[in-house]
Write a protein that holds these residues in place. Sequence first.
Motif, PDB file in Angstrom:
ATOM      1  N   GLN A 215       0.882  -1.148   0.061  1.00  0.00           N
ATOM      2  CA  GLN A 215      -0.108   0.003  -0.136  1.00  0.00           C
ATOM      3  C   GLN A 215       0.828   1.073  -0.094  1.00  0.00           C
ATOM      4  OE1 GLN A 215      -2.541   0.003   3.413  1.00  0.00           O
ATOM      5  NE2 GLN A 215      -3.734   2.078   2.578  1.00  0.00           N
ATOM      6  N   VAL A 216       0.355   2.440  -0.951  1.00  0.00           N
ATOM      7  CA  VAL A 216       1.135   3.615  -0.708  1.00  0.00           C
ATOM      8  C   VAL A 216       0.429   4.664  -0.482  1.00  0.00           C
ATOM      9  CG1 VAL A 216       3.045   2.629  -2.368  1.00  0.00           C
ATOM     10  CG2 VAL A 216       0.861   3.827  -3.333  1.00  0.00           C
ATOM     11  N   TRP A 217      -1.004   4.529  -0.393  1.00  0.00           N
ATOM     12  CA  TRP A 217      -1.800   5.894  -0.049  1.00  0.00           C
ATOM     13  C   TRP A 217      -2.597   5.386   0.994  1.00  0.00           C
ATOM     14  CZ3 TRP A 217      -2.023  10.217  -2.285  1.00  0.00           C
ATOM     15  CH2 TRP A 217      -2.931  11.214  -2.145  1.00  0.00           C
ATOM     16  N   PHE A 218      -2.353   6.118   2.234  1.00  0.00           N
ATOM     17  CA  PHE A 218      -3.064   5.736   3.617  1.00  0.00           C
ATOM     18  C   PHE A 218      -3.966   6.821   4.115  1.00  0.00           C
ATOM     19  CE2 PHE A 218       1.287   3.772   3.296  1.00  0.00           C
ATOM     20  CZ  PHE A 218       0.806   2.713   3.615  1.00  0.00           C
ATOM     21  N   THR A 219      -5.327   6.326   4.285  1.00  0.00           N
ATOM     22  CA  THR A 219      -6.244   7.113   4.708  1.00  0.00           C
ATOM     23  C   THR A 219      -7.087   6.623   6.117  1.00  0.00           C
ATOM     24  OG1 THR A 219      -7.863   6.220   3.235  1.00  0.00           O
ATOM     25  CG2 THR A 219      -6.622   8.101   2.485  1.00  0.00           C
ATOM     26  N   PRO A 220      -7.591   7.645   6.802  1.00  0.00           N
ATOM     27  CA  PRO A 220      -7.197   9.033   6.856  1.00  0.00           C
ATOM     28  C   PRO A 220      -6.020   9.607   7.315  1.00  0.00           C
ATOM     29  CG  PRO A 220      -8.560   8.269   8.797  1.00  0.00           C
ATOM     30  CD  PRO A 220      -8.273   7.021   8.027  1.00  0.00           C
ATOM     31  N   ILE A 293       5.005  11.687   1.611  1.00  0.00           N
ATOM     32  CA  ILE A 293       4.282  13.046   2.071  1.00  0.00           C
ATOM     33  C   ILE A 293       3.213  12.701   3.150  1.00  0.00           C
ATOM     34  CG2 ILE A 293       2.755  15.025   1.210  1.00  0.00           C
ATOM     35  CD1 ILE A 293       3.977  14.834  -1.534  1.00  0.00           C
ATOM     36  N   ASP A 294       3.281  13.287   4.082  1.00  0.00           N
ATOM     37  CA  ASP A 294       2.414  13.239   5.385  1.00  0.00           C
ATOM     38  C   ASP A 294       1.198  14.105   5.307  1.00  0.00           C
ATOM     39  OD1 ASP A 294       3.931  11.347   7.752  1.00  0.00           O
ATOM     40  OD2 ASP A 294       5.296  12.328   6.615  1.00  0.00           O
ATOM     41  N   GLY A 295       0.242  13.983   5.569  1.00  0.00           N
ATOM     42  CA  GLY A 295      -0.965  14.882   5.708  1.00  0.00           C
ATOM     43  C   GLY A 295      -1.447  15.623   4.762  1.00  0.00           C
ATOM     44  N   VAL A 296      -1.824  14.961   3.593  1.00  0.00           N
ATOM     45  CA  VAL A 296      -2.654  15.822   2.400  1.00  0.00           C
ATOM     46  C   VAL A 296      -3.995  15.901   2.965  1.00  0.00           C
ATOM     47  CG1 VAL A 296      -3.237  15.792   0.266  1.00  0.00           C
ATOM     48  CG2 VAL A 296      -1.199  14.585   0.760  1.00  0.00           C
ATOM     49  N   PRO A 297      -4.279  17.260   3.041  1.00  0.00           N
ATOM     50  CA  PRO A 297      -5.722  17.540   3.503  1.00  0.00           C
ATOM     51  C   PRO A 297      -6.738  17.403   2.370  1.00  0.00           C
ATOM     52  CG  PRO A 297      -4.605  19.632   3.264  1.00  0.00           C
ATOM     53  CD  PRO A 297      -3.419  18.533   2.568  1.00  0.00           C
ATOM     54  N   ALA A 326       2.108   8.142   0.587  1.00  0.00           N
ATOM     55  CA  ALA A 326       1.460   9.394   1.249  1.00  0.00           C
ATOM     56  C   ALA A 326       0.120   9.319   2.221  1.00  0.00           C
ATOM     57  CB  ALA A 326       0.826  10.395   0.246  1.00  0.00           C
ATOM     58  N   SER A 327       0.114   9.828   2.885  1.00  0.00           N
ATOM     59  CA  SER A 327      -1.166   9.713   4.048  1.00  0.00           C
ATOM     60  C   SER A 327      -2.203  11.059   3.622  1.00  0.00           C
ATOM     61  CB  SER A 327      -0.809   9.715   5.451  1.00  0.00           C
ATOM     62  OG  SER A 327      -0.219  11.156   5.764  1.00  0.00           O
ATOM     63  N   ALA A 328      -3.311  10.791   3.401  1.00  0.00           N
ATOM     64  CA  ALA A 328      -3.990  11.920   3.173  1.00  0.00           C
ATOM     65  C   ALA A 328      -5.626  11.758   3.827  1.00  0.00           C
ATOM     66  CB  ALA A 328      -4.525  11.644   1.497  1.00  0.00           C
ATOM     67  N   ALA A 329      -6.267  12.923   3.775  1.00  0.00           N
ATOM     68  CA  ALA A 329      -7.478  12.784   4.613  1.00  0.00           C
ATOM     69  C   ALA A 329      -8.778  11.738   3.767  1.00  0.00           C
ATOM     70  CB  ALA A 329      -8.162  14.214   4.412  1.00  0.00           C
ATOM     71  N   ASP A 330      -8.520  11.415   2.539  1.00  0.00           N
ATOM     72  CA  ASP A 330      -9.431  10.779   1.821  1.00  0.00           C
ATOM     73  C   ASP A 330      -8.661  10.222   0.570  1.00  0.00           C
ATOM     74  OD1 ASP A 330     -11.744   9.701   1.234  1.00  0.00           O
ATOM     75  OD2 ASP A 330     -13.127  11.354   1.646  1.00  0.00           O
ATOM     76  N   GLU A 331      -9.744   9.328  -0.100  1.00  0.00           N
ATOM     77  CA  GLU A 331      -9.007   8.619  -1.606  1.00  0.00           C
ATOM     78  C   GLU A 331      -8.838   9.884  -2.394  1.00  0.00           C
ATOM     79  OE1 GLU A 331      -7.815   5.740  -1.815  1.00  0.00           O
ATOM     80  OE2 GLU A 331      -8.568   4.837   0.060  1.00  0.00           O
ATOM     81  N   LEU A 335     -10.764  13.863  -2.671  1.00  0.00           N
ATOM     82  CA  LEU A 335      -9.990  14.956  -2.073  1.00  0.00           C
ATOM     83  C   LEU A 335     -10.579  16.373  -2.351  1.00  0.00           C
ATOM     84  CD1 LEU A 335      -6.241  13.795  -1.992  1.00  0.00           C
ATOM     85  CD2 LEU A 335      -7.450  14.422  -0.057  1.00  0.00           C
ATOM     86  N   TYR A 336     -10.867  16.512  -3.548  1.00  0.00           N
ATOM     87  CA  TYR A 336     -11.119  17.933  -3.935  1.00  0.00           C
ATOM     88  C   TYR A 336     -12.547  17.660  -4.950  1.00  0.00           C
ATOM     89  CZ  TYR A 336      -9.918  22.710  -5.606  1.00  0.00           C
ATOM     90  OH  TYR A 336      -9.809  24.097  -5.908  1.00  0.00           O
ATOM     91  N   ASN A 337     -13.605  17.904  -4.377  1.00  0.00           N
ATOM     92  CA  ASN A 337     -14.710  17.377  -5.233  1.00  0.00           C
ATOM     93  C   ASN A 337     -15.862  18.428  -5.256  1.00  0.00           C
ATOM     94  OD1 ASN A 337     -15.685  17.094  -2.496  1.00  0.00           O
ATOM     95  ND2 ASN A 337     -15.684  15.045  -2.471  1.00  0.00           N
ATOM     96  N   GLU A 338     -15.629  19.632  -4.861  1.00  0.00           N
ATOM     97  CA  GLU A 338     -16.365  20.802  -4.906  1.00  0.00           C
ATOM     98  C   GLU A 338     -15.416  22.247  -5.052  1.00  0.00           C
ATOM     99  OE1 GLU A 338     -19.224  21.078  -1.928  1.00  0.00           O
ATOM    100  OE2 GLU A 338     -17.985  21.616  -0.418  1.00  0.00           O
TER     101      GLU A 338
END
Length: 364
Positions: A215-220, A293-297, A326-331, A335-338
């Motif tokens: 795994q390379v993308w960790f949420t939340p 990268i830690d903490g993509v909001p 990376a770790s991120a707030a969501d998939e 992340l950016y839907n509006e």
Amino acid sequence: MGKVTDLYNRRVQAGQLRADPAQTAVLPHLDRVLDQLGQAPAPRRSAWRALLGVGNPEPAPGVQGLYLWGGVGRGKSMLMELMAEAADDIPCRRVHFHEFMQEIQAGLNAARQRGEQDTVRPVAEAVAASVRLLCFDEMQITDIADAMIVGRLFQVLFERGVTVVTTSNRVPEDLYKHGLNRQLFLPFIDLIRARMQVVCLDSETDYRQNRDGGQVWFTPADARAKSALDAEWQALTGDAEAQPLVLTVQGRQVTLPAHAGRVARSGFWDLCGRPLGAADYLAVARAVDVLLIDGVPRLSASNYNEARRFVTLIDALYEARVRLIASAADEPEQLYNEGEGSFEFERTASRLREMQDADWGRRP
């Protein structure tokens, strides 16, 4: 002055490296360069030049350098680090090739402003005055301005007794492939073949990808995700001591808080919360093979500038085929839907999804 082989073996015995037959086969070539440098006299000024106060040394027969090429993630940069360390009292500089050429172009501009007719020679001789061994990471020629002067530049360096060792992902004949006015570049390839031993690092192991498709993308982006990235960092760097990586880009500094070898780690705000641009992110992408990268909001109109920088960063990493963890707030798709920029972010989300593939970075 030590031997690269001795340093390599000590790292293996300490558990910091895993012995690799292809890497081991390259070690005698690196040792040979250092041995010959240790035996060769340093370039000197002749008596009449000294009397007249002329600073240029006599042309010196240079030690045959080394052009080490092979696929990404095979350990070329690690071997280069060991060589620079083993050089010891030999005046040596290890630098990314692109960064070096930026310095050269700045020197050429200064020489033009001084009214110099031959702008390359004084710049090359200034380099030769400070080093006997140049260790370049990732020689690649994509800029026509570099392509048109690199042959002359290296000719003067070699005349002045500078030895060059470089890594590249390409065989010399593929440098500046399909470039504009490439026929003017071809003599540089002949120069490489004449003054450098060309060696292929033919390892079957890609150390950037040797993660069994993990795994390379960790949420939340919570404590559990931080622990997961800590584990990834440990797996990739072993016991190597982390240091900040400071890149100089167009007179400003870009800092990644932690790096070891070709692996670096940064928080989202360190990279995207500052007024950085495409040139900065391209420099980051050239400097690393793996970026954590830690903490993509979550992204929105409220952090639009940071979101745009993140898009530019991902574009640079994608084009350079850098492995992203990376770790991120969501998939990515969430992340950016509006709001402004959300439509354009769909392309970035697609790239982020593709970059999670186990084979990312292996394809040409």
